[in-house]
Every structure is written in C-alpha cells, then in structure tokens.
Design a protein around this motif. Structure first.
Motif, PDB file in Angstrom:
ATOM      1  N   HIS A  79     -72.332   1.595  42.579  1.00 47.59           N
ATOM      2  CA  HIS A  79     -73.514   2.009  43.337  1.00 47.59           C
ATOM      3  C   HIS A  79     -74.739   2.132  42.428  1.00 47.59           C
ATOM      4  N   VAL A  80     -74.548   2.694  41.232  1.00 46.39           N
ATOM      5  CA  VAL A  80     -75.648   2.790  40.269  1.00 46.39           C
ATOM      6  C   VAL A  80     -76.130   1.391  39.884  1.00 46.39           C
ATOM      7  N   GLU A  81     -75.181   0.478  39.670  1.00 43.89           N
ATOM      8  CA  GLU A  81     -75.547  -0.905  39.342  1.00 43.89           C
ATOM      9  C   GLU A  81     -76.408  -1.503  40.451  1.00 43.89           C
ATOM     10  N   TRP A  82     -76.039  -1.240  41.695  1.00 40.83           N
ATOM     11  CA  TRP A  82     -76.806  -1.761  42.832  1.00 40.83           C
ATOM     12  C   TRP A  82     -78.189  -1.121  42.899  1.00 40.83           C
ATOM     13  N   ARG A  83     -78.237   0.209  42.758  1.00 40.78           N
ATOM     14  CA  ARG A  83     -79.497   0.927  42.870  1.00 40.78           C
ATOM     15  C   ARG A  83     -80.484   0.539  41.774  1.00 40.78           C
ATOM     16  N   THR A  84     -79.984   0.138  40.622  1.00 42.06           N
ATOM     17  CA  THR A  84     -80.855  -0.210  39.487  1.00 42.06           C
ATOM     18  C   THR A  84     -81.043  -1.718  39.350  1.00 42.06           C
ATOM     19  N   SER A  85     -80.512  -2.491  40.303  1.00 39.68           N
ATOM     20  CA  SER A  85     -80.641  -3.954  40.233  1.00 39.68           C
ATOM     21  C   SER A  85     -81.977  -4.409  40.806  1.00 39.68           C
ATOM     22  N   THR A  86     -82.362  -5.616  40.488  1.00 44.52           N
ATOM     23  CA  THR A  86     -83.598  -6.208  40.989  1.00 44.52           C
ATOM     24  C   THR A  86     -83.325  -6.893  42.335  1.00 44.52           C
ATOM     25  N   VAL A  91     -75.789  16.178  22.420  1.00 45.98           N
ATOM     26  CA  VAL A  91     -74.710  15.365  22.968  1.00 45.98           C
ATOM     27  C   VAL A  91     -75.145  14.886  24.340  1.00 45.98           C
ATOM     28  N   SER A  92     -75.315  13.582  24.468  1.00 46.43           N
ATOM     29  CA  SER A  92     -75.823  13.028  25.719  1.00 46.43           C
ATOM     30  C   SER A  92     -74.745  13.017  26.797  1.00 46.43           C
ATOM     31  N   SER A  93     -75.162  13.306  28.016  1.00 49.79           N
ATOM     32  CA  SER A  93     -74.294  13.212  29.192  1.00 49.79           C
ATOM     33  C   SER A  93     -75.133  12.587  30.292  1.00 49.79           C
ATOM     34  N   GLU A  94     -75.008  11.284  30.465  1.00 47.31           N
ATOM     35  CA  GLU A  94     -75.935  10.562  31.322  1.00 47.31           C
ATOM     36  C   GLU A  94     -75.520  10.504  32.790  1.00 47.31           C
ATOM     37  N   THR A  95     -74.304  10.935  33.115  1.00 46.73           N
ATOM     38  CA  THR A  95     -73.903  10.916  34.514  1.00 46.73           C
ATOM     39  C   THR A  95     -73.159  12.196  34.862  1.00 46.73           C
ATOM     40  N   PRO A  96     -73.181  12.567  36.129  1.00 44.18           N
ATOM     41  CA  PRO A  96     -72.400  13.728  36.581  1.00 44.18           C
ATOM     42  C   PRO A  96     -71.039  13.299  37.132  1.00 44.18           C
ATOM     43  N   PHE A  97     -70.594  12.102  36.768  1.00 47.59           N
ATOM     44  CA  PHE A  97     -69.396  11.535  37.373  1.00 47.59           C
ATOM     45  C   PHE A  97     -68.124  11.798  36.564  1.00 47.59           C
ATOM     46  N   ALA A  98     -68.237  12.501  35.442  1.00 48.60           N
ATOM     47  CA  ALA A  98     -67.116  12.608  34.503  1.00 48.60           C
ATOM     48  C   ALA A  98     -65.865  13.221  35.123  1.00 48.60           C
ATOM     49  N   ASP A  99     -66.037  14.170  36.049  1.00 45.43           N
ATOM     50  CA  ASP A  99     -64.882  14.869  36.621  1.00 45.43           C
ATOM     51  C   ASP A  99     -64.329  14.198  37.876  1.00 45.43           C
ATOM     52  N   MET A 136     -65.192   7.341  52.659  1.00 43.15           N
ATOM     53  CA  MET A 136     -63.851   7.761  53.075  1.00 43.15           C
ATOM     54  C   MET A 136     -63.445   9.059  52.381  1.00 43.15           C
ATOM     55  N   HIS A 137     -63.901   9.223  51.128  1.00 37.22           N
ATOM     56  CA  HIS A 137     -63.524  10.415  50.346  1.00 37.22           C
ATOM     57  C   HIS A 137     -64.622  11.474  50.370  1.00 37.22           C
ATOM     58  N   GLN A 138     -65.580  11.311  51.284  1.00 39.47           N
ATOM     59  CA  GLN A 138     -66.632  12.308  51.532  1.00 39.47           C
ATOM     60  C   GLN A 138     -67.395  12.672  50.244  1.00 39.47           C
ATOM     61  N   VAL A 139     -67.703  11.654  49.466  1.00 38.29           N
ATOM     62  CA  VAL A 139     -68.477  11.845  48.239  1.00 38.29           C
ATOM     63  C   VAL A 139     -69.963  11.918  48.590  1.00 38.29           C
ATOM     64  N   ASP A 140     -70.655  12.926  48.084  1.00 42.03           N
ATOM     65  CA  ASP A 140     -72.098  13.083  48.308  1.00 42.03           C
ATOM     66  C   ASP A 140     -72.840  12.138  47.351  1.00 42.03           C
ATOM     67  N   VAL A 141     -72.969  10.905  47.778  1.00 41.83           N
ATOM     68  CA  VAL A 141     -73.549   9.874  46.911  1.00 41.83           C
ATOM     69  C   VAL A 141     -74.987  10.211  46.531  1.00 41.83           C
ATOM     70  N   ASP A 142     -75.810  10.554  47.514  1.00 45.59           N
ATOM     71  CA  ASP A 142     -77.219  10.843  47.236  1.00 45.59           C
ATOM     72  C   ASP A 142     -77.361  12.072  46.337  1.00 45.59           C
ATOM     73  N   GLY A 143     -76.536  13.089  46.568  1.00 46.18           N
ATOM     74  CA  GLY A 143     -76.590  14.283  45.727  1.00 46.18           C
ATOM     75  C   GLY A 143     -76.231  13.982  44.286  1.00 46.18           C
ATOM     76  N   MET A 155     -76.551  11.092  42.820  1.00 44.71           N
ATOM     77  CA  MET A 155     -77.622  10.279  42.242  1.00 44.71           C
ATOM     78  C   MET A 155     -78.798  11.157  41.817  1.00 44.71           C
ATOM     79  N   ARG A 156     -79.126  12.185  42.621  1.00 45.07           N
ATOM     80  CA  ARG A 156     -80.193  13.114  42.228  1.00 45.07           C
ATOM     81  C   ARG A 156     -79.812  13.863  40.953  1.00 45.07           C
TER      82      ARG A 156
END
Length: 223
Positions: A61-68, A41-49, A90-97, A99-100
């Motif tokens: 952000h993913v769209e931007w990071r993967t764009s040309t 069962v694929s789970s391609e992102t950690p964003f589900a919760d 504003m919501h103190q989301v660890d964006v880089d974490g 993404m890793r």
C-alpha cells in the motif's frame, strides 16, 4: 602550514587527527563533524508489530501511495495493491490511521536528524572547519559560521543546522579566503540561530543549531 589558495580544500568532514595537539587546553576534546550529529535510532514505519503477511500488505500500500501516475499504469502493481487492500480490510486494519502514524514518525525523524547531539553539549571541544564571515572589526572576523565544507553556504549547498556552529570571537581572526581551514576551541552549546549570509550574487538566511564563544581560533594544521 601556510595557506595555498591554489590547493584543493581539505576534506574535514571526518575527525582530522587521532591525537591531541600539544597546544590544546587541558580537558578539551578533539571532535569531528560526525560527533555533532544526534544519536538516533530510526523507526520509519509503525508496522513493526504487525503479523508478517499484513506488514507486507501495508508495504504494498505504501508503494502504491508513493508511486507516480505512470507507475500506477502497471497492471501488476495495481493488482497487487487491490489484493493487499482486500487482505487488510478482512483483518480490520486501520490503513489510513497507520499511514498518518507513518507520516508523523517520518516527520519526527527528519526533525531529530537536524537536532544537536545532546551528549556533547557543554564540553570544551576543538574542531577543524571553514569560516563563513558574518562580522568584521578592523579587517578581522569577529563573528562567523563554522562549517565542514569549504565554501558552504556560498559556493556549495548549505549543511544541515547541526553541521553549522555559530561562533563569536571578539579577539578576531585574520581571514583571507573561505577556502582556508581553521581550528576553533571553546565550549559547545545548543542555540538555534538564524543569520543572513551575503555573497556576491545574493544572500541566504542560514540556521545553526550550535553556538561557541571561541577561546582560540587558529589556522588549521594537521600535525
């Protein structure tokens, strides 16, 4: 069914028969190549919760990071990305974490999709496919890679490792063409092997995730 060298190769990528042939050993299961794929069962992102509006911001952000570079010249995409970053900050989301973590999950999924199906190991199976010879003895093939597509590894791209079976058959089978289909029968095991395949214009190192010591190897017949 005699082999016709002028006929188009058979498509054996799906289970070729619905009933067992009469000469098959008791307890043996006819399988198709799709049965060799792992149940995953694929789970391609950690964003589900995440809360929906934050998850949408991470997707931007993913769209931007993967764009040309050319796509980033689109002012609408630039502005959407800036707004998404502001919201995430504003919501103190660890964006880089996140993404890793996403990259790790994608890498793990890629590895899992190439792995053997643990649920089928140790079973006596019968499978139809094509022979890529590795070793001959008195004009018979005694060791080969078994693949779902005629000419795979030689005339077509190499299948993934879990779509290749490394077969030992000391008795040997008469072989005339990589486009001739066969049945193999024996116990299927997991064994990560790499073998060199040599052909007229070069060579390739091929990885197989399965091994089988063949009980029988017969010319394919669809019954």
């Amino acid at each position: 069914m005699p082999f016709d060298p002028l006929a188009a190769p058979l498509d054996l990528t799906r289970t070729p028969v619905s009933v067992a042939p009469q000469n098959m050993s008791t307890g043996t299961r006819v399988i198709g190549w799709q049965d060799l794929l792992p149940v995953h069962v694929s789970s391609e992102t950690p964003f589900a919760d995440m809360r929906p509006f934050l998850r949408d911001a991470m997707r931007i952000h993913v769209e931007w990071r993967t764009s040309t570079p050319r796509e980033r010249e689109d002012m609408a995409l630039f502005e959407r990305h800036e707004a998404a970053l502001t919201l995430l900050s504003m919501h103190q989301v660890d964006v880089d974490g996140l993404m890793r973590e996403r990259r790790n999950i994608i890498a793990q999924n890629g590895k899992a999709r190439r792995a053997p199906n643990q649920n089928i190991l140790g079973q006596s199976i019968r499978l139809a496919g094509y022979v890529v010879p590795l070793a001959f003895e008195e004009k018979k093939v005694t060791e080969f890679l078994f693949v779902p597509v005629a000419g795979a590894c030689v005339h077509t791209p190499t299948p993934p490792p879990n779509q290749i079976v490394h077969v030992d058959y000391p008795k040997g089978v008469a072989f005339s063409s990589i486009f001739e289909a066969f049945w193999i029968e024996g116990e299927l095991n997991a064994e990560d092997t790499r073998r060199d395949v040599v052909f007229f214009d070069g060579a390739a190192n091929i990885e197989a995730q399965y091994s089988l010591k063949a009980k029988t190897v017969e010319v394919y017949n669809s019954w």
